[in-house]
Write a protein that holds these residues in place. Structure first.
Motif, PDB file in Angstrom:
ATOM      1  N   LEU A  55       0.835  -1.204   0.000  1.00 51.54           N
ATOM      2  CA  LEU A  55       0.000   0.000   0.000  1.00 51.54           C
ATOM      3  C   LEU A  55       0.874   1.259   0.000  1.00 51.54           C
ATOM      4  CD1 LEU A  55      -2.978  -0.839   2.400  1.00 51.54           C
ATOM      5  CD2 LEU A  55      -2.800  -1.184  -0.064  1.00 51.54           C
ATOM      6  N   LYS A  56       1.949   1.226   0.776  1.00 55.72           N
ATOM      7  CA  LYS A  56       2.846   2.388   0.808  1.00 55.72           C
ATOM      8  C   LYS A  56       3.624   2.541  -0.497  1.00 55.72           C
ATOM      9  CE  LYS A  56       3.362   2.413   5.822  1.00 55.72           C
ATOM     10  NZ  LYS A  56       4.262   2.188   6.973  1.00 55.72           N
ATOM     11  N   ALA A  57       3.845   1.427  -1.209  1.00 53.11           N
ATOM     12  CA  ALA A  57       4.523   1.512  -2.508  1.00 53.11           C
ATOM     13  C   ALA A  57       3.711   2.347  -3.484  1.00 53.11           C
ATOM     14  CB  ALA A  57       4.756   0.118  -3.071  1.00 53.11           C
ATOM     15  N   ARG A  58       2.379   2.257  -3.367  1.00 55.33           N
ATOM     16  CA  ARG A  58       1.528   3.085  -4.242  1.00 55.33           C
ATOM     17  C   ARG A  58       1.594   4.560  -3.845  1.00 55.33           C
ATOM     18  NH1 ARG A  58       0.097   5.991  -7.182  1.00 55.33           N
ATOM     19  NH2 ARG A  58      -1.762   6.076  -8.545  1.00 55.33           N
ATOM     20  N   LEU A  59       1.682   4.837  -2.547  1.00 50.64           N
ATOM     21  CA  LEU A  59       1.892   6.219  -2.110  1.00 50.64           C
ATOM     22  C   LEU A  59       3.203   6.748  -2.665  1.00 50.64           C
ATOM     23  CD1 LEU A  59       0.905   6.315   1.698  1.00 50.64           C
ATOM     24  CD2 LEU A  59      -0.434   7.110  -0.256  1.00 50.64           C
ATOM     25  N   LEU A  66       4.806  11.188   0.625  1.00 56.69           N
ATOM     26  CA  LEU A  66       3.547  10.700   1.187  1.00 56.69           C
ATOM     27  C   LEU A  66       3.729   9.527   2.145  1.00 56.69           C
ATOM     28  CD1 LEU A  66       1.148  10.863  -1.900  1.00 56.69           C
ATOM     29  CD2 LEU A  66       1.218  12.401   0.080  1.00 56.69           C
ATOM     30  N   VAL A  67       4.880   8.886   2.135  1.00 56.83           N
ATOM     31  CA  VAL A  67       5.090   7.767   3.060  1.00 56.83           C
ATOM     32  C   VAL A  67       5.596   8.230   4.417  1.00 56.83           C
ATOM     33  CG1 VAL A  67       5.483   6.104   1.209  1.00 56.83           C
ATOM     34  CG2 VAL A  67       7.436   7.278   2.237  1.00 56.83           C
ATOM     35  N   PHE A  68       5.953   9.517   4.528  1.00 58.54           N
ATOM     36  CA  PHE A  68       6.374  10.064   5.827  1.00 58.54           C
ATOM     37  C   PHE A  68       5.163  10.203   6.745  1.00 58.54           C
ATOM     38  CE2 PHE A  68      10.242  10.862   3.718  1.00 58.54           C
ATOM     39  CZ  PHE A  68      11.206  11.260   4.640  1.00 58.54           C
ATOM     40  N   ARG A  69       5.378   9.996   8.022  1.00 58.53           N
ATOM     41  CA  ARG A  69       4.286  10.212   8.975  1.00 58.53           C
ATOM     42  C   ARG A  69       3.793  11.651   8.891  1.00 58.53           C
ATOM     43  NH1 ARG A  69       4.409   8.988  15.536  1.00 58.53           N
ATOM     44  NH2 ARG A  69       2.227   9.524  15.906  1.00 58.53           N
ATOM     45  N   ALA A  90      -3.557   2.606   8.745  1.00 61.98           N
ATOM     46  CA  ALA A  90      -4.822   3.351   8.664  1.00 61.98           C
ATOM     47  C   ALA A  90      -4.628   4.669   7.930  1.00 61.98           C
ATOM     48  CB  ALA A  90      -5.381   3.592  10.071  1.00 61.98           C
ATOM     49  N   GLU A  91      -3.543   5.384   8.230  1.00 66.74           N
ATOM     50  CA  GLU A  91      -3.270   6.652   7.550  1.00 66.74           C
ATOM     51  C   GLU A  91      -2.924   6.419   6.087  1.00 66.74           C
ATOM     52  OE1 GLU A  91      -2.906  10.629   6.750  1.00 66.74           O
ATOM     53  OE2 GLU A  91      -3.839   9.623   8.470  1.00 66.74           O
ATOM     54  N   THR A  94      -6.142   6.114   4.296  1.00 61.03           N
ATOM     55  CA  THR A  94      -6.765   7.443   4.180  1.00 61.03           C
ATOM     56  C   THR A  94      -6.130   8.246   3.056  1.00 61.03           C
ATOM     57  OG1 THR A  94      -7.334   7.500   6.532  1.00 61.03           O
ATOM     58  CG2 THR A  94      -7.205   9.618   5.390  1.00 61.03           C
ATOM     59  N   ARG A  95      -4.810   8.210   2.933  1.00 63.41           N
ATOM     60  CA  ARG A  95      -4.128   8.965   1.881  1.00 63.41           C
ATOM     61  C   ARG A  95      -4.390   8.377   0.498  1.00 63.41           C
ATOM     62  NH1 ARG A  95       1.721  10.259   4.929  1.00 63.41           N
ATOM     63  NH2 ARG A  95       0.735  11.168   6.789  1.00 63.41           N
ATOM     64  N   LEU A  96      -4.459   7.045   0.416  1.00 65.27           N
ATOM     65  CA  LEU A  96      -4.783   6.427  -0.869  1.00 65.27           C
ATOM     66  C   LEU A  96      -6.166   6.872  -1.339  1.00 65.27           C
ATOM     67  CD1 LEU A  96      -3.483   2.787  -0.242  1.00 65.27           C
ATOM     68  CD2 LEU A  96      -2.554   4.415  -1.900  1.00 65.27           C
ATOM     69  N   ARG A  97      -7.093   6.982  -0.395  1.00 64.30           N
ATOM     70  CA  ARG A  97      -8.453   7.390  -0.736  1.00 64.30           C
ATOM     71  C   ARG A  97      -8.545   8.897  -1.021  1.00 64.30           C
ATOM     72  NH1 ARG A  97     -11.768   4.050   4.006  1.00 64.30           N
ATOM     73  NH2 ARG A  97     -12.461   2.305   2.706  1.00 64.30           N
TER      74      ARG A  97
END
Length: 233
Positions: A55-59, A66-69, A90-91, A94-97
């Motif tokens: 999921l973070k790879a897509r961010l 976008l992968v930073f807190r 969870a975050e 939220t960012r993907l959405r």
């Protein structure tokens, strides 16, 4: 993913997407056949890791910050060194959405949230869960992740990365079919028991199967009867 040639000192080099796919491959390995408690443990841990990484790879494809807190304090040098605190699952969702505009269905998101709770319990306190519950939830999350990879991750990859992900995805899908067959066989064994009480059979919140027969409130009601999932041996 880089392999070490004979004679070289071993080292670890797993780019994010290859790392995530390797975790998925490990999940299916651990759940093949009749998994032991240790297999179930590592399947759960590696599935949670795969969810986070992929999921973070897509961010990251959208923008590395976008992968930073806290994206407002993102620093490229720290990102390249891997020396930063990333956002939680969870975050990430939220960012993907909200930032990328990916429609992530509620069902898979609920499954991922429950997986995170299982992983947290296992890591810090210990976990007791039926094998079929782990297998069934893993199968549903694997389905979601493979669709997510095909629709939202693969289009942003190219060359060897795309080829590697495509081949790994194909192999995982093939073995996932075998995994589903095991789950189906277990359900087939209890189907005659469930047929007698079809009107009182509900979905098990753990394994996701229609396998819990609830007690009737009409007389004669057995006060000490306990509803339990019949898919659990």
């Amino acid at each position: 993913m880089t392999e070490t040639r004979s004679g070289e000192s071993p080292h670890v080099e797993y780019p994010p997407v290859a790392n995530g796919m390797d975790y998925l491959d490990s999940v299916v390995d651990h759940l093949s056949g009749e998994p032991s408690p240790r297999d179930l443990k590592y399947a759960l841990l590696h599935l949670q890791a795969a969810v986070e990484v992929l999921l973070k790879a897509r961010l990251r494809q959208e923008h590395w910050s976008l992968v930073f807190r806290d994206p407002g304090r993102a620093d490229l040098s720290r990102f390249e060194a891997g020396d930063f605190e990333s956002c939680g699952t969870a975050e990430t969702i939220t960012r993907l959405r909200n930032i990328i505009g990916i429609n992530l269905p509620k069902g898979p998101v609920d499954e991922i949230n429950q997986l995170a709770k299982w992983r947290n319990a296992l890591q810090h306190y210990g976990l007791t869960a039926p094998a079929i519950a782990v297998e069934s939830r893993a199968a549903r999350i694997l389905d979601f992740l493979l669709l997510f990879i095909a629709e939202h991750l693969l289009p942003g990859l190219g060359g060897e990365d795309a080829m590697f992900v495509g081949e790994t995805e194909f192999n995982i899908r093939a073995r996932l079919t075998d995994m589903r067959s095991v789950i189906t066989a277990r359900m087939d064994r209890i189907r005659p028991l469930l047929a007698r009480d079809a009107e009182r059979t509900v979905q098990c919140p753990e394994c996701g199967q229609l396998a819990v027969v609830v007690a009737s409130q009409a007389p004669p009601f057995i006060a000490d009867s306990v509803a339990r999932c019949l898919s659990v041996p």
